[in-house]
Design an enzyme around this catalytic site. Structure first.
Site, PDB file in Angstrom:
ATOM      1  N   GLY A  24      48.523  10.551  37.976  1.00  0.00           N
ATOM      2  CA  GLY A  24      49.223  10.813  39.234  1.00  0.00           C
ATOM      3  C   GLY A  24      50.590  10.177  39.240  1.00  0.00           C
ATOM      4  CD  GLU A  42      60.519   0.453  44.585  1.00  0.00           C
ATOM      5  OE1 GLU A  42      61.328  -0.369  45.042  1.00  0.00           O
ATOM      6  OE2 GLU A  42      59.323   0.481  44.925  1.00  0.00           O
ATOM      7  CE  LYS A  83      71.603   5.199  42.442  1.00  0.00           C
ATOM      8  NZ  LYS A  83      70.551   5.230  41.388  1.00  0.00           N
ATOM      9  CB  THR A 112      68.166   8.730  33.752  1.00  0.00           C
ATOM     10  OG1 THR A 112      67.640   7.741  32.858  1.00  0.00           O
ATOM     11  CG2 THR A 112      69.668   8.519  33.903  1.00  0.00           C
TER      12      THR A 112
END
Length: 503
Positions: A15, A50, A79, A345
């Site tokens: 997951g 994160e 961001k 990335t």
């Protein structure tokens, strides 16, 4: 799986963010395929960075999920890019900002390239990248990336988010789309006579069958690397960092729309501002620094007392598989490879891998016809990002520790990275030559120039050239005024979060 036949059942193993991204995209694209996901409740997400590039917005836009729906549930913030501090010891270049793209770049970037070219020829110009881009101005002034409707230029942006909450949000979305979640631990991967995966045996003796498998089992890569024996190529020769220590701190009252990346003695520390906390970590080389030393240095960097909060230590397997798709299995996320989180990335590579697989699988009528093309394309993505990350270390001028000296002395560089550095030193037109020699892949000339100029990588000033009249000051004043007036169309980041329900 050489014949053309759409699979009836597709099983995603693992997951986390990568697994549930694959589940939502594949279930929405192929509603007639039974998409299932097997995960263990005992295995948590790595959740290191994160942070994201603009690819995460493209992912949500592809699924038609609004920011007001997912951002509040994942404590997400906006961001605009990344600040890099203390990577360079050149006076005036101790800090620079790597911005995401904006349509206004077409108006401001020519002057940036003009001035860095003049400075590379020894003229006393102003080559620092921070004053040439709208995104840099927005970040300095704590403005979010979404403009008023009357502003006709788009600005690309990424997000900061809680990785565990994002995984849960995507899991709920996937299950709404019909994805069946199976809880269990893989005990054995069974192959058929053709070497394909046929079924998985779980540790409670259940078996799970499928026609096609997506390996999202993290660094273990239980399917692709373990069962199918696809070799893994380490990046250890040019990316030294292999460990991280993570510590959260309280949320800031004023949430900045940028990630901070600060160079420390043997690596770098990130600061990622979420709505409910700041994520902090130190990525370092275990060959140069022990885990205890890294934790102590991070605590000092953050101003934390030893007992205030517990730290989490992680090991990173940095490198890439030689084949991302083999037989009836594709690896996604950490199972296919990992490049350290310096430019955030990981999710971009995950998204690109899933979307490119969907395209190539469909183009080949759900056969492996375009498997080799897919492997080359995704391999090139990894190589291009690796080059850009390696460049951060190679061009540093710090001499305070063996770590930084070793990075500067490292000559295990790809031909393409060597070509970029050669153009920076010798080209008469860096941007044009980057395109001419097909060196714009994972990163465009703007990003390369921000990095190299941001480090202050210029020759000594030429006495004659420096004495020439400065014709650029007036146009820089005009540029600053243009960017300032553009900035009037944007909102304070905290207010933007509140307006989008991220409170």
């Amino acid at each position: 799986m050489g014949k053309s036949q759409k699979p009836k059942t597709l099983l995603i193993v693992g997951g986390g963010t990568s697994g549930w991204m694959a589940a939502t995209l594949m279930a929405s694209r192929w509603p007639d395929i039974n998409v299932r996901l097997l995960e263990s409740d005992n295995i948590g997400t790595v959740g290191v960075g994160e942070g994201s590039t603009p690819h995460l917005k493209i992912f949500f836009d592809t699924l038609g999920i609004a920011e007001s729906e997912w951002m509040p549930r994942c404590n997400a913030t906006y961001k605009n890019g990344i600040y890099f501090s203390n990577w360079s010891s050149v006076p005036g270049f101790e800090r620079y900002f790597h911005p995401f793209p904006a349509q206004t770049d077409d108006l401001t970037m020519p002057m940036f390239f003009k001035h860095i070219q003049a400075r590379r020829l020894g003229r006393s110009e102003t080559p620092h990248p921070d004053q040439y881009f709208l995104e840099s101005y927005l970040t300095r002034n704590n403005l979010g990336p979404i403009a008023a409707e009357c502003f006709p230029f788009n600005v690309a942006y990424g997000y900061h988010f809680d990785a565990a909450l994002l995984g849960k949000f995507l899991a709920a979305k996937a299950e709404f789309l019909g994805v069946e979640r199976i809880e269990g631990n893989v005990a054995q991967v069974q192959l058929n006579e053709m070497g394909e995966i046929s079924r998985l045996r779980l540790d409670d003796s259940r078996t799970v069958q499928a026609d096609f498998f997506i390996d999202c089992t993290g660094f273990k890569s239980l399917l692709l690397q373990d069962a199918l024996q696809v070799p893994f190529t380490s990046y250890r020769d040019n990316l030294f960092n292999d460990a991280a220590v993570v510590l959260p701190t309280d949320a800031a009252l004023e949430i900045t729309p940028a990630t901070d990346s600060t160079a420390l003695s043997n690596g770098w520390a990130w600061r990622i501002p979420l709505r409910n906390r700041c994520g902090n970590g130190y990525v370092y080389s275990s060959a140069h620094l022990s885990a205890d030393q890294a934790e102590t240095e991070l605590r000092q960097h953050l101003g934390l007392q030893d007992a205030e909060v517990s730290a989490r230590h992680l090991q990173m397997k940095v490198g890439v598989v030689q084949q991302h798709w083999r037989h009836n299995c594709v690896a996604v996320g950490l199972a296919q490879g990992f490049i350290e989180p310096l430019e955030a990335t990981a999710l971009a590579l995950t998204f690109n891998t899933i979307m490119q697989f969907i395209k190539r699988f469909e183009d080949g009528d759900f056969s492996g016809r375009y498997q080799d093309d897919f492997n080359r394309e995704i391999g090139a993505k990894f190589s291009g990002i690796r080059d850009y990350i390696v460049c951060h270390y190679k061009v540093n001028q710090r001499t305070d520790t063996a770590y930084w000296r070793d990075n500067a002395a490292n000559n295990a560089l790809s031909e393409s990275l060597q070509a970029v550095l050669h153009l920076w030193r010798h080209s008469d037109n860096f941007a044009a030559d980057m395109r001419k020699y097909n060196l714009e892949g994972s990163y465009q000339a703007k990003s390369w120039a921000c990095l190299l100029a941001g480090y202050g990588l210029f020759p000594a000033l030429d006495a004659k050239a420096s004495a020439a009249p400065d014709n650029g000051r007036g146009e820089l004043t005009e540029l600053a005024e243009f960017i300032r007036r553009c900035g009037l169309n944007f909102t304070n980041h905290n207010q933007l979060l509140a307006a989008h329900g991220v409170t």
